[in-house]
Each structure stands twice: as C-alpha cells, then as structure tokens.
Design a protein around this motif. Structure first.
Motif, PDB file in Angstrom:
ATOM      1  N   GLY A  43     -42.699  11.011  41.135  1.00 10.51           N
ATOM      2  CA  GLY A  43     -43.361   9.745  41.348  1.00 10.51           C
ATOM      3  C   GLY A  43     -44.494   9.442  40.393  1.00 10.51           C
ATOM      4  N   ALA A  44     -44.701  10.283  39.398  1.00  9.57           N
ATOM      5  CA  ALA A  44     -45.795  10.072  38.460  1.00  9.57           C
ATOM      6  C   ALA A  44     -45.482   8.922  37.525  1.00  9.57           C
ATOM      7  CB  ALA A  44     -46.044  11.350  37.659  1.00  9.57           C
ATOM      8  N   ALA A  45     -46.524   8.394  36.875  1.00  8.53           N
ATOM      9  CA  ALA A  45     -46.316   7.351  35.884  1.00  8.53           C
ATOM     10  C   ALA A  45     -45.532   7.909  34.721  1.00  8.53           C
ATOM     11  CB  ALA A  45     -47.672   6.834  35.404  1.00  8.53           C
ATOM     12  N   PRO A  46     -44.726   7.063  34.040  1.00  8.56           N
ATOM     13  CA  PRO A  46     -43.938   7.536  32.907  1.00  8.56           C
ATOM     14  C   PRO A  46     -44.818   8.199  31.864  1.00  8.56           C
ATOM     15  CG  PRO A  46     -43.242   5.333  33.560  1.00  8.56           C
ATOM     16  CD  PRO A  46     -44.472   5.645  34.352  1.00  8.56           C
ATOM     17  N   ARG A  47     -44.347   9.310  31.322  1.00  8.88           N
ATOM     18  CA  ARG A  47     -45.103  10.070  30.344  1.00  8.88           C
ATOM     19  C   ARG A  47     -44.414   9.986  28.994  1.00  8.88           C
ATOM     20  NH1 ARG A  47     -44.964  15.803  32.712  1.00  8.88           N
ATOM     21  NH2 ARG A  47     -46.429  16.240  31.032  1.00  8.88           N
ATOM     22  N   GLY A  48     -45.139  10.401  27.943  1.00 13.96           N
ATOM     23  CA  GLY A  48     -44.556  10.420  26.611  1.00 13.96           C
ATOM     24  C   GLY A  48     -44.533   9.060  25.952  1.00 13.96           C
ATOM     25  N   SER A  49     -45.311   8.092  26.470  1.00 13.70           N
ATOM     26  CA  SER A  49     -45.354   6.772  25.869  1.00 13.70           C
ATOM     27  C   SER A  49     -46.290   6.775  24.666  1.00 13.70           C
ATOM     28  CB  SER A  49     -45.814   5.745  26.914  1.00 13.70           C
ATOM     29  OG  SER A  49     -47.039   6.143  27.481  1.00 13.70           O
ATOM     30  N   ALA A  50     -46.430   5.619  24.046  1.00 18.20           N
ATOM     31  CA  ALA A  50     -47.230   5.522  22.823  1.00 18.20           C
ATOM     32  C   ALA A  50     -48.642   6.049  23.049  1.00 18.20           C
ATOM     33  CB  ALA A  50     -47.276   4.072  22.352  1.00 18.20           C
ATOM     34  N   GLY A  51     -49.108   6.869  22.139  1.00 14.52           N
ATOM     35  CA  GLY A  51     -50.450   7.417  22.226  1.00 14.52           C
ATOM     36  C   GLY A  51     -50.511   8.773  22.886  1.00 14.52           C
ATOM     37  N   ASP A  52     -49.486   9.154  23.617  1.00 13.47           N
ATOM     38  CA  ASP A  52     -49.440  10.455  24.263  1.00 13.47           C
ATOM     39  C   ASP A  52     -48.852  11.475  23.298  1.00 13.47           C
ATOM     40  OD1 ASP A  52     -50.413   9.354  26.555  1.00 13.47           O
ATOM     41  OD2 ASP A  52     -48.464   9.113  27.521  1.00 13.47           O
ATOM     42  N   VAL A  53     -49.140  12.757  23.569  1.00 13.51           N
ATOM     43  CA  VAL A  53     -48.508  13.801  22.775  1.00 13.51           C
ATOM     44  C   VAL A  53     -47.060  13.943  23.218  1.00 13.51           C
ATOM     45  CG1 VAL A  53     -50.681  15.011  22.442  1.00 13.51           C
ATOM     46  CG2 VAL A  53     -49.256  15.578  24.412  1.00 13.51           C
ATOM     47  N   THR A  54     -46.246  14.452  22.317  1.00 18.86           N
ATOM     48  CA  THR A  54     -44.845  14.670  22.641  1.00 18.86           C
ATOM     49  C   THR A  54     -44.714  15.675  23.775  1.00 18.86           C
ATOM     50  OG1 THR A  54     -44.209  14.238  20.351  1.00 18.86           O
ATOM     51  CG2 THR A  54     -42.631  15.440  21.720  1.00 18.86           C
ATOM     52  N   ILE A  55     -43.914  15.324  24.757  1.00 15.66           N
ATOM     53  CA  ILE A  55     -43.656  16.229  25.875  1.00 15.66           C
ATOM     54  C   ILE A  55     -42.524  17.174  25.480  1.00 15.66           C
ATOM     55  CG2 ILE A  55     -42.958  16.419  28.290  1.00 15.66           C
ATOM     56  CD1 ILE A  55     -43.839  13.457  28.573  1.00 15.66           C
ATOM     57  N   ARG A  56     -42.755  18.462  25.657  1.00 16.83           N
ATOM     58  CA  ARG A  56     -41.710  19.461  25.427  1.00 16.83           C
ATOM     59  C   ARG A  56     -41.271  20.025  26.777  1.00 16.83           C
ATOM     60  NH1 ARG A  56     -43.545  24.143  22.920  1.00 16.83           N
ATOM     61  NH2 ARG A  56     -41.388  24.678  22.387  1.00 16.83           N
ATOM     62  N   ALA A  57     -39.982  19.974  27.021  1.00 16.61           N
ATOM     63  CA  ALA A  57     -39.403  20.596  28.208  1.00 16.61           C
ATOM     64  C   ALA A  57     -38.162  21.348  27.748  1.00 16.61           C
ATOM     65  CB  ALA A  57     -39.064  19.552  29.261  1.00 16.61           C
ATOM     66  N   GLY A  58     -37.563  22.090  28.644  1.00 16.26           N
ATOM     67  CA  GLY A  58     -36.369  22.822  28.239  1.00 16.26           C
ATOM     68  C   GLY A  58     -35.756  23.605  29.367  1.00 16.26           C
ATOM     69  N   VAL A  59     -34.775  24.400  29.001  1.00 16.22           N
ATOM     70  CA  VAL A  59     -34.051  25.244  29.948  1.00 16.22           C
ATOM     71  C   VAL A  59     -34.060  26.672  29.425  1.00 16.22           C
ATOM     72  CG1 VAL A  59     -31.818  24.688  28.855  1.00 16.22           C
ATOM     73  CG2 VAL A  59     -31.872  25.585  31.206  1.00 16.22           C
ATOM     74  N   ALA A  60     -34.250  27.633  30.336  1.00 19.68           N
ATOM     75  CA  ALA A  60     -34.299  29.041  29.963  1.00 19.68           C
ATOM     76  C   ALA A  60     -33.213  29.812  30.691  1.00 19.68           C
ATOM     77  CB  ALA A  60     -35.661  29.633  30.295  1.00 19.68           C
ATOM     78  N   GLY A  61     -32.505  30.637  29.971  1.00 22.16           N
ATOM     79  CA  GLY A  61     -31.474  31.486  30.551  1.00 22.16           C
ATOM     80  C   GLY A  61     -30.973  32.457  29.511  1.00 22.16           C
ATOM     81  N   GLN A  62     -30.084  33.358  29.945  1.00 23.16           N
ATOM     82  CA  GLN A  62     -29.503  34.327  29.012  1.00 23.16           C
ATOM     83  C   GLN A  62     -28.131  34.754  29.521  1.00 23.16           C
ATOM     84  OE1 GLN A  62     -28.916  35.726  25.869  1.00 23.16           O
ATOM     85  NE2 GLN A  62     -31.152  35.555  25.874  1.00 23.16           N
ATOM     86  N   PRO A  63     -27.068  34.350  28.832  1.00 25.93           N
ATOM     87  CA  PRO A  63     -27.029  33.568  27.585  1.00 25.93           C
ATOM     88  C   PRO A  63     -27.308  32.091  27.854  1.00 25.93           C
ATOM     89  CG  PRO A  63     -24.807  33.998  28.332  1.00 25.93           C
ATOM     90  CD  PRO A  63     -25.709  34.742  29.281  1.00 25.93           C
ATOM     91  N   ILE A  64     -27.708  31.379  26.826  1.00 24.49           N
ATOM     92  CA  ILE A  64     -28.086  29.978  26.984  1.00 24.49           C
ATOM     93  C   ILE A  64     -27.293  29.062  26.056  1.00 24.49           C
ATOM     94  CG2 ILE A  64     -29.943  29.932  25.251  1.00 24.49           C
ATOM     95  CD1 ILE A  64     -29.951  28.333  28.816  1.00 24.49           C
ATOM     96  N   ILE A  65     -26.558  29.628  25.118  1.00 25.47           N
ATOM     97  CA  ILE A  65     -25.929  28.823  24.073  1.00 25.47           C
ATOM     98  C   ILE A  65     -24.960  27.779  24.625  1.00 25.47           C
ATOM     99  CG2 ILE A  65     -24.036  30.457  23.658  1.00 25.47           C
ATOM    100  CD1 ILE A  65     -24.341  29.743  20.644  1.00 25.47           C
ATOM    101  N   GLN A  66     -24.342  28.052  25.785  1.00 23.38           N
ATOM    102  CA  GLN A  66     -23.348  27.121  26.317  1.00 23.38           C
ATOM    103  C   GLN A  66     -23.945  26.092  27.271  1.00 23.38           C
ATOM    104  OE1 GLN A  66     -20.166  29.742  27.852  1.00 23.38           O
ATOM    105  NE2 GLN A  66     -18.939  29.007  26.158  1.00 23.38           N
ATOM    106  N   SER A  67     -25.240  26.125  27.486  1.00 24.56           N
ATOM    107  CA  SER A  67     -25.856  25.186  28.425  1.00 24.56           C
ATOM    108  C   SER A  67     -25.680  23.746  27.962  1.00 24.56           C
ATOM    109  CB  SER A  67     -27.349  25.489  28.584  1.00 24.56           C
ATOM    110  OG  SER A  67     -27.968  24.512  29.385  1.00 24.56           O
ATOM    111  N   LEU A  68     -25.300  22.882  28.896  1.00 25.63           N
ATOM    112  CA  LEU A  68     -25.181  21.454  28.612  1.00 25.63           C
ATOM    113  C   LEU A  68     -26.463  20.694  28.929  1.00 25.63           C
ATOM    114  CD1 LEU A  68     -21.603  20.651  29.986  1.00 25.63           C
ATOM    115  CD2 LEU A  68     -22.296  20.895  27.600  1.00 25.63           C
TER     116      LEU A  68
END
Length: 280
Positions: free
Chosen positions: A6-31
């Motif tokens: 429910g937070a306000a949209p992030r990553g808009s103009a003036g904000d720093v780039t948001i980095r997110a991701g997925v962690a696993g092992q193995p991970i190469i086949q993750s969609l």
C-alpha cells in the motif's frame, strides 16, 4: 505482511534506482527476473530486478544484509534458502509462520519482514484456470509434505477447504498436519477430492481414474508447462492448472511490496512461455 503493497509508488523521478531480486541455488532457470523486468519496463519504474545465486547459507546471509542496509529494496527467496529467510527476519507474517518458510523479504521501519506469497499464487492460479472450482467445504488432497505442500495446505485451509495430506513419509505428513490443523489421508481420499495438488518435484503415483469427473488437478511444477501428471489428467478429461500460473500469481504481491504499486497489464505469461519454449 500488512501495508507492504500500500505504499506510494517508488522509483519515480528524483529517487534512487530501486534494486530488488531473487535468491536461490541454482538460480539460472528462474523466471522471476523476466516477469518483474517486464512489469518494471511497462510501469516506467526506475528499478532493476536481478538473480542472485549465493553459494551457501553465509552467502545468503550476506545478501540479506544488503536488504537491511537499503542497498537492496527487497528480495524474493527460493530453494534452498526459504527456511533461512524466515529465521533471519525480525517480523514474520502469520502465513509465513504457518509455511515454516518465506519467499519474500523487505526492510521496513527498521525491521526485516518475512512473508510468503506462494499460497496467494496458488489461489490466484485456481481462480484463473479453474474458475468454476469452489473449494469451500470441499475435500482437497495435497501430494507431498515439504515447503510447497505447506504453502498449499495453509492457503486452501484458509479458503475453507477440508485439506488432506498424502505423503509417502508419514512422519513428515504428521508434522505438517499437526502444525496446520489439517488431516492425513490415504490414496482412497482422491476418490472424493474436488482438487488434487501435486507439490512433489516428481510425477506422483496416483491413479487418476479414481478422481471424480469434475475434479481439478494442479501441478506446482512448470518445467514442462504440462507435466506428465497434468497430461494424464487432461487425457482423463479433468480440468488442469499449471505451475506457471502460480508463479506469476505469487510474483504480483512481491512486485507490490518492492515498488509500491500493482503490476501493469502486461502479458507476462506469453513472455514466460516464449522463454520456456512452450506454445501455451
């Protein structure tokens, strides 16, 4: 995880780039990177979504430290780190506690919060691909007793189904049943099941001729899209639900938690099918 979407949209103009991701092992086949990157591009969010493959528990713990520091805006988690994700969190949602694992970590108000979106993905897949199914008051059978089975059992229990666990190792089934307040069943239970969910990584040894004619069969695996189990169910004339629909469904609340907005209307399923080399 209250308020994560429910937070306000992030990553808009003036904000720093948001980095997110997925962690696993193995991970190469993750969609997951494909799905989230397509939504990010369509939404115009200043963000990236990456795949991380920690070698071990220490490597995963270091990655979680990146979330705590703010260098990562959040993290999806897959095998074999989902139980560790739960253990490292400061706050755990009720559903993640029930599952005994977490697939989503975010840092909010000075606390690392763990959640599980797998159950929501499962229920969304059922709504999408088996819209006539109403599990309320109906018997359902889940094949397996691992983490995926726990997520399915918790979601279906909360939806009002009578959940039965069918697993070769009875001790694991007993532990799941005791934790979640569901039943242990034998193979005869499939004869009355409105839904059978395969939460195993292999094809189960189930005689699909036992199932009612209007039963629905779901497989959490999506490689291949139509598993041998689903192919046999379809040949029997049963409605089927594939694991890709669940994967996409569980990604939606993660996107909301990371970026503060719902995913835009993009056909990510078509993109995933192309990546899998599937016709759809």
């Amino acid at each position: 995880m209250a308020g994560a979407g429910g937070a306000a949209p992030r990553g808009s103009a003036g904000d720093v780039t948001i980095r997110a991701g997925v962690a696993g092992q193995p991970i190469i086949q993750s969609l997951s990177p494909l799905l989230h990157s397509a939504w990010i591009a369509a939404a115009g969010v200043d963000a990236t979504y990456e795949a991380f493959g920690p070698a071990d528990a220490a490597g995963f713990a270091a990655l979680v430290g990146e979330v705590r520091s703010g260098r990562l805006g959040g993290l999806n988690v897959t095998a074999p780190f989902k139980a560790q994700a739960l253990a490292l969190a400061d706050e755990v949602s009720v559903i993640a506690q029930d599952c005994g694992s977490a697939n989503l970590l975010v840092f909010k108000d000075g606390r690392l919060i763990a959640d599980s979106t797998d159950g929501r993905g499962l229920m969304g897949a059922l709504v999408e691909q088996a819209p006539a199914l109403d599990v309320r008051g109906k018997p359902v059978v889940i094949l397996g007793a691992g983490g995926a089975a726990r997520a399915a059992a918790a979601a279906l229990r909360d939806a009002g189904a009578f959940v039965g666990i069918l697993n070769r190792t009875r001790a694991r089934a007993e532990a799941l049943a005791a934790d979640l307040g569901v039943a242990i069943v034998d193979v005869s239970a499939t004869g009355e099941a409105a839904l059978v969910v395969n939460a195993l990584s292999v094809r189960p040894e189930i005689d699909l001729r036992m199932l009612p004619a209007d039963a629905v069969v779901m497989d959490m695996t999506y490689r291949p899209l139509v598993t041998p189990f689903l192919a046999a169910a379809r040949a029997r004339g049963l409605a089927i639900v594939d694991g890709l629909a669940m994967l996409i469904g569980q990604a939606v609340p993660s996107f909301e938690a990371f970026f503060g907005q719902s995913p835009p209307a993009v056909d990510v399923r078509a993109k995933a099918l192309a990546e899998l080399g599937e016709a759809g």
